[in-house]
Design an enzyme around this catalytic site. Structure first.
Site, mmCIF file in Angstrom:
data_model
loop_
_atom_site.group_PDB
_atom_site.id
_atom_site.type_symbol
_atom_site.label_atom_id
_atom_site.label_comp_id
_atom_site.label_asym_id
_atom_site.label_seq_id
_atom_site.Cartn_x
_atom_site.Cartn_y
_atom_site.Cartn_z
ATOM 1 N N ASP A 182 -13.474 -1.338 -0.556
ATOM 2 C CA ASP A 182 -13.334 -2.460 -1.489
ATOM 3 C C ASP A 182 -14.281 -3.612 -1.191
ATOM 4 O OD1 ASP A 182 -11.902 -3.139 0.841
ATOM 5 O OD2 ASP A 182 -10.503 -4.401 -0.259
ATOM 6 N N ARG B 73 0.847 -1.199 0.000
ATOM 7 C CA ARG B 73 0.000 0.000 0.000
ATOM 8 C C ARG B 73 0.877 1.241 0.000
ATOM 9 N NH1 ARG B 73 -3.221 0.176 5.177
ATOM 10 N NH2 ARG B 73 -3.625 -1.960 4.501
ATOM 11 N N SER C 289 -8.409 -0.028 -0.400
ATOM 12 C CA SER C 289 -9.318 -0.359 0.682
ATOM 13 C C SER C 289 -10.046 0.897 1.179
ATOM 14 C CB SER C 289 -8.559 -1.066 1.807
ATOM 15 O OG SER C 289 -9.430 -1.528 2.797
ATOM 16 N N HIS C 290 -9.886 1.240 2.457
ATOM 17 C CA HIS C 290 -10.597 2.366 3.054
ATOM 18 C C HIS C 290 -9.703 3.593 3.194
ATOM 19 C CE1 HIS C 290 -8.444 0.387 6.304
ATOM 20 N NE2 HIS C 290 -8.433 1.551 6.932
ATOM 21 N N THR D 269 -4.826 -9.474 15.472
ATOM 22 C CA THR D 269 -5.526 -8.652 14.498
ATOM 23 C C THR D 269 -4.816 -8.733 13.150
ATOM 24 O OG1 THR D 269 -6.426 -7.121 16.134
ATOM 25 C CG2 THR D 269 -6.079 -6.253 13.914
ATOM 26 N N GLU E 148 -13.159 -9.951 13.007
ATOM 27 C CA GLU E 148 -12.402 -8.865 13.615
ATOM 28 C C GLU E 148 -13.325 -7.705 13.940
ATOM 29 O OE1 GLU E 148 -8.036 -8.330 12.082
ATOM 30 O OE2 GLU E 148 -9.405 -8.150 10.400
ATOM 31 N N ASP F 129 -14.881 -5.618 1.497
ATOM 32 C CA ASP F 129 -14.622 -6.805 2.314
ATOM 33 C C ASP F 129 -14.989 -6.620 3.778
ATOM 34 O OD1 ASP F 129 -12.490 -5.208 3.095
ATOM 35 O OD2 ASP F 129 -10.935 -6.516 2.281
ATOM 36 N N ARG F 130 -15.548 -5.440 4.136
ATOM 37 C CA ARG F 130 -15.966 -5.201 5.523
ATOM 38 C C ARG F 130 -17.385 -4.643 5.558
ATOM 39 N NH1 ARG F 130 -13.278 -1.407 8.506
ATOM 40 N NH2 ARG F 130 -12.339 -0.353 6.724
ATOM 41 N N ASP G 42 -17.039 -0.913 3.245
ATOM 42 C CA ASP G 42 -15.807 -0.145 3.092
ATOM 43 C C ASP G 42 -15.452 -0.018 1.611
ATOM 44 O OD1 ASP G 42 -14.859 -2.727 2.578
ATOM 45 O OD2 ASP G 42 -12.933 -2.340 3.529
ATOM 46 N N LYS H 166 -3.761 -6.437 -2.710
ATOM 47 C CA LYS H 166 -4.012 -7.578 -1.836
ATOM 48 C C LYS H 166 -3.806 -8.825 -2.675
ATOM 49 C CE LYS H 166 -7.281 -5.207 1.243
ATOM 50 N NZ LYS H 166 -8.661 -5.161 1.799
ATOM 51 N N SER I 256 -12.762 -4.767 13.225
ATOM 52 C CA SER I 256 -12.722 -3.852 12.081
ATOM 53 C C SER I 256 -13.822 -4.124 11.064
ATOM 54 C CB SER I 256 -11.366 -3.953 11.383
ATOM 55 O OG SER I 256 -11.193 -5.241 10.834
ATOM 56 N N HIS J 107 -13.930 -7.289 9.214
ATOM 57 C CA HIS J 107 -13.609 -8.467 8.408
ATOM 58 C C HIS J 107 -14.236 -9.694 9.079
ATOM 59 C CE1 HIS J 107 -10.573 -6.633 5.725
ATOM 60 N NE2 HIS J 107 -10.165 -5.956 6.778
#
Length: 474
Positions: free
Chosen positions: A250, A15, A103-104, A312, A331, A252-253, A248, A113, A333, A335
């Site tokens: 992308d 990233r 992502s976010h 985490t 998680e 995934d959350r 989020d 990823k 977060s 996920h």
């Protein structure tokens, strides 16, 4: 041309800031290194996808060129959510993939990823990629044979995974009754797919900010931060939707909001998911990270499962899920990892579908969600430090901090200090130079006491630290 920097090779992904630490040249080199690693694993095809960021198309094209130059065939999914890339590596004849996504993170960020031969890359494997690229840039491959130095270029094809992904979920996850929902994608890539998915399941959908716009003009696409859920909360309170789902950048959350505007954080969502999964997998292990509520472990145990707290990090949880055979992990977060009826990866869209399957069994989804055990708690709080100082601070706390009155200290990832009436956590982030703090307690007074306990030990080793302790939220 941007110079190669080790700083973009993080614990769970790659990233960087586009134009500063990341550009098309770096993307191509990453493609070449990953392609070589894929071939070494016997993988001759790599799936790629990209999110909706303004830089994503250019980076994905360069990535594809690098992969092809390494001699692997590229299957390009185009613009997709990250879980759709993971899905493709499970259902197509290719078990390696790279998602171009920030992502976010803010709009000027982007990254990658990666899944290699079915394993999500993290830790040393990502550092190995950096080393391979750095060696190549220093002429480390000059002694290769001509044949090795010029592999046959790989092919390039495109593939639309959208319909297969939606059909697979809608064909298996069934709502018990019609429901009207509101969704907020924050202009992230999930907005291109979420509405169609939930309509295919039989839901009536109100869409907020579902047009993909890499500038994120309305609010940041990160449902872990309460301020980013304000629009969805307003929609739930004033409209006729029964529940709100937020995604989020992308996809995934997942974030969840009840009709009365309460945020159901993922550790409480996990209670609902765990009880459902354990009804089919009695005695199974359920994984959760160190940031989750202390009510989650007892909940899992009371429903016949074996709670297992872990580090985490989406890659770390995914690897532990595979190692243990657990059917579910999650998680704080957002996920959530599903092996039960799914493939074991984190997927915000699928998680939303599974949530709707459960809550439509009752007349009042908000009452079901609000009845889950709760406590006074903070969201994630960040103590900002210089690069590397956050790991040093945690090291000092491990060596010298004492917590009178604590019942247990968990040190698998930072320090989680558990008291009879709450817990405090301090851990070094693996992605940014911050110490992540979180606090939970039975009462506001206990929350303040635990925060002061942490303030005492942090200021003892870092007297100039600016502590981010804020107001508690019930």
């Amino acid at each position: 041309m941007v110079s190669l920097s080790r700083t973009i090779f993080k614990a769970y992904d790659i990233r960087g800031v586009v134009g500063s630490t990341l550009d098309a040249g770096i993307a191509r080199r990453i493609g070449e290194a990953f392609g070589a690693a894929a071939l070494a694993k016997g993988e001759r095809k790599v799936v790629i996808g990209r999110d909706g960021r303004l830089s994503a198309a250019e980076l994905a094209a360069a990535l594809a060129r690098g992969l092809q130059a390494a001699g692997v065939d590229v299957i390009d999914l185009g613009m997709v959510a990250t879980p759709m890339l993971y899905f493709a590596t499970n259902v197509l004849d290719a078990h390696s993939g790279i998602m171009v996504t920030g992502s976010h993170n803010p709009p000027d960020y982007n990254g990658f990823k990666m899944v290699l031969a079915g394993e999500t890359l993290h830790g040393d494997a990502i550092q190995d990629l950096y080393e391979a690229i750095a060696r190549d840039g220093q002429g480390g491959d000059a002694d290769r044979s001509t044949a090795d130095a010029a592999p046959s270029e790989g092919g390039y094809t495109t593939h639309d995974i959208r319909d297969a992904y939606i059909r697979r979920i809608a064909g298996d996850v069934r709502i018990a009754r019609p429901i009207r929902i509101a969704i907020d994608a924050g202009n992230g890539v999930a907005g291109a797919f979420a509405g169609d998915l939930f309509r295919a399941m039989g839901c009536e959908v109100i869409e907020l900010f579902c047009d993909v716009d890499g500038r994120f003009p309305n609010h940041h696409p990160d449902p872990a931060q309460p301020e980013n859920l304000a629009d969805l909360i307003d929609q739930l309170r004033t409209g006729d939707a029964e529940i709100g789902l937020a995604f989020d950048g992308d996809g995934d959350r997942l974030g969840v909001v009840t009709k009365d505007g309460r945020i159901i954080y993922p550790d409480r969502q996990m209670m609902l998911f765990a009880s459902d999964v354990l009804s089919r997998h009695p005695g199974a292990r359920i994984l959760y990270d160190v940031k989750c509520t202390r009510h989650l472990g007892p909940w899992i145990a009371s429903h016949g499962g074996e709670p297992l707290m872990w580090k985490t990090g989406h890659s770390l949880l995914k690897a532990k899920l595979k190692e243990t055979g657990a059917p579910l992990g999650g998680e704080l977060s957002g996920h959530i990892f599903w092996k039960d009826r799914w493939f074991g990866f984190d997927d915000g869209l699928y998680t939303g579908a599974r949530l709707l399957e459960i809550v439509t069994r009752v007349a009042d989804p908000s009452a079901l969600l609000n009845a889950l055990p709760t406590a006074y708690s903070t969201p994630e709080l960040h103590l900002h430090l210089a690069e590397g100082e956050h790991f040093a601070l945690i090291g000092k706390l491990r060596a010298s901090a004492t917590f009178p009155g604590a019942e247990r200290i968990v040190d698998i990832d930072g320090l989680r200090v558990e008291y009879a009436d709450g817990f405090g956590l301090a851990r070094a982030s693996n992605t940014t130079p911050v110490v992540v703090l979180r606090f939970e307690a039975d009462t506001p007074q206990a929350l303040a006491r635990i925060q002061q306990d942490f303030a005492r030990v942090i200021l003892a080793v870092a007297p100039d630290a600016t502590l981010p302790f804020g107001a508690s939220c019930p």
